[in-house]
Design an enzyme around this catalytic site. Sequence first.
Site, short mmCIF file in Angstrom:
data_model
loop_
_atom_site.label_atom_id
_atom_site.label_comp_id
_atom_site.label_asym_id
_atom_site.label_seq_id
_atom_site.Cartn_x
_atom_site.Cartn_y
_atom_site.Cartn_z
N SER A 263 0.86 -1.19 0.00
CA SER A 263 0.00 0.00 0.00
C SER A 263 0.89 1.23 0.00
O SER A 263 2.09 1.14 0.28
CB SER A 263 -0.88 0.02 1.25
OG SER A 263 -0.15 0.49 2.36
N ASP A 264 0.33 2.40 -0.28
CA ASP A 264 1.10 3.60 -0.04
C ASP A 264 0.98 3.92 1.45
O ASP A 264 0.17 3.34 2.17
CB ASP A 264 0.66 4.76 -0.93
CG ASP A 264 1.78 5.81 -1.08
OD1 ASP A 264 2.75 5.76 -0.28
OD2 ASP A 264 1.69 6.67 -1.96
N TRP A 265 1.78 4.85 1.89
CA TRP A 265 1.88 5.15 3.32
C TRP A 265 0.48 5.50 3.90
O TRP A 265 -0.11 6.54 3.56
CB TRP A 265 2.82 6.32 3.55
CG TRP A 265 2.98 6.70 4.99
CD1 TRP A 265 2.03 7.27 5.80
CD2 TRP A 265 4.12 6.52 5.81
NE1 TRP A 265 2.52 7.46 7.06
CE2 TRP A 265 3.81 7.00 7.09
CE3 TRP A 265 5.40 5.99 5.58
CZ2 TRP A 265 4.72 6.99 8.15
CZ3 TRP A 265 6.30 5.98 6.63
CH2 TRP A 265 5.96 6.47 7.90
N GLY A 266 -0.01 4.60 4.75
CA GLY A 266 -1.28 4.87 5.42
C GLY A 266 -2.50 4.84 4.49
O GLY A 266 -3.60 5.20 4.93
#
Length: 763
Positions: free
Chosen positions: A294-297
């Site tokens: 995933s991307d950050w958060g």
Amino acid sequence: MKLNLPKYVLAATLIAIGCSTAKQDMVSVKEKQLPIDRKVDSVLNLMTLEEKIGQMNQYNGFWNVTGPAPKDGDAAVKYEHIKKGWVGSMLNVRGVKDVRALQKIAVEESRLGIPVLFGYDVIHGYKTISPIPLAEAASWDMEAIENSAAIAAAESAASGLNWTFAPMVDVTRDARWGRVMEGSGEDTYLGSAIAVARVKGFQGDLGEFNVAACVKHFAGYGFAEAGKDYNTVDVNRSTLHNIIPPPFKAAADAGALTFMNSFNDVDGIPATGNTYLQREVLKKDWNFQGFVVSDWGSMGEMVNHGYAKDLKQAAEFAANAGSDMDMESHGYVMYLAQLVKEGKVSEDKINDAARRILRVKFQLGLFDNPYKYCDEVREKATVGKKEFHDGVLDMAKKSIVLLKNENNLLPLKKQGQKIAVIGALANDKTSPLGSWRIGADDGTAISVMEGLSQYKGNELVYAKGADVALGTPAFTVETKINMTDKSGFEEAVNAAKNADVVVMVLGEHGLQTGEGRSRVNLGLPGVQQELLETVYKANPNIVLVLTNGRPLEIVWADGNIPAIVEAWHLGTESGNAIAQVLYGDYNPSGKLPMSFPRTVGQMPLYYNHKSTGRPYYNGGNSVFWSHYTDESNEALYPFGYGLSYSSFEYNNLKLSNNTLNQNGKITVSVDVKNTSNVNGKEVVQLYLRDLFGSVTRPVRELKGFELVSINAGETKTVSFEIDEKTIEFYTANNKWEAEPGDFKVFVGGDSKASLEAGFTYSK
Ligand code: BGC
């Protein structure tokens, strides 16, 4: 008998090959002969559900490993999770010492000892910084780009890292978006070629100087509405299929080991929870065997999007949609086991995700040697090597684009000149490093002043003139002060008055572009435009060197300043590269990978737009055509544009045939003559127009290019081949296919290429 194998290798191997302990001395040899998928399954068989989910969990660096182990708070929890085997990867931990210390905990203290992946944003170099990716794209030189990625990989791999979050392959058409600096610009074809070069450069043969690539951001992030970062993405079906995916597909086909999804939603579904993109397109249609992080958060952000009601549901959606690893939302580690028990996520999906992650670890050789990247001697011998500096210098020179050169003001004379060098950026040793160069230290770039000082025959006088608006976030008090201070103008004017030539270095600071740095104005920040106009009145003999991370609005400069050089953020060797180009020791050949606007109001601006039903002026007073009443439709400098100290003439466009049949091909050839007395390089570009289709087609599309060296006075014949593949697109039948019809062919030195021919395709 005592074997020198870590327990995880031994156990996995014994299961996989059905070995009894009596056959232990065979283990090592056989272990190497097993196909990776069997090894992966053998490890998976040993794992509990929680350990499999642990592989899907990625944490940011949380602890200074040189200090004592954390005892409380989040850090203590993360530390315990590593020991339990609940962490598949770490990001932002780097340097052999730190990586080794954390890897040791995973390998020696967890039950199975599965090694951890160490990821980092090595976007354009680790310590020795190459030009920002948008600048590299301007080189159109795939060999140089691959080499630049290989340098970045070698330095990071020597520093303990085994995974870079690059290449970023988002097609970008809106210069307001700060992240245009990170990609390859507005074109899908050029972007695909560069994606392949970067994957090859990073991954090589997955040896000890290579790292896994991560192709990002899947998908559509480059279409953030109105160029505002993280914004909604609203694209039509044709863009979603014809424009956005090809660079991702090319990277996957080139063997990229991992993908990253993105913050945005696409057609109402956040990319992280998007089953269509991740499971249908990437994993099924493209047969991608690696994993998606995933991307950050971004998993947690599905709650803000108004798509998931809470983090637990976000974890459910992400896991079901095929987002294999969670970067810092903590949703998987907190809820996934529970979701499996509740029947909301199947164990098959967990197995699939864990299997994908383990496979990458095997491919990288981490099961053979978890410390493969942890050699302090190699780290010392590798980082900052002379040959890397040579490599990024070469890349930097190739990335420069000459936008204007009236009366051959450039190259500069090497002797007897008094040169005024003006602009804060001329004396800046940090800004040229650009955005996303987090491994490099501030102040490590060669400034323009330092570069020009290598040439001893001229006298240099420096005046700052004005500051560049610095800092992030953009609206600090400090920024406002810097943006309006004109107290340095007088000194700059005096320096200019007494000079033969003025070199003005203006543009954006390296940190004015990148993530979260969207802008609504594309002019020179602060009072730089005013400085330029003021100095011009004192001495118009100006070479404007632009250093920036996105296309800028420079209409006034184009109309008044005799020489303009687009020098982007060129990295560690920036000043040397610029000086060599200004003095003619390097003949520039870069071509713009993004259109430069006349005004920000034209955004999004791209050469391969659709025709519309009213493309032309109808004569008279008609206003009823697709245009602006107060500005031209045209770019100031179009995609593919760039000058050189040589000049080139295109003649004799020929097609071997005017009809194309199934399985057939057409050879397009053109003569390119260097009409100057300087040897040079030219990017010869081939564009096609599909005149009608089952869905409307762009006015032209890049379909081939070749970077050719042509000596003074020499003519070279350059050829391209067109076949069915060249004309395929995603049609109204929901598939990629070639449709019968008529096509135009254009060849030239930019996207306005005017030599024209045509052919017909029939099945
Ligand atoms: C960016 C990614 C990056 C990640 C990790 C995110 O904010 O969008 O491109 O890889 O952070 O640093």
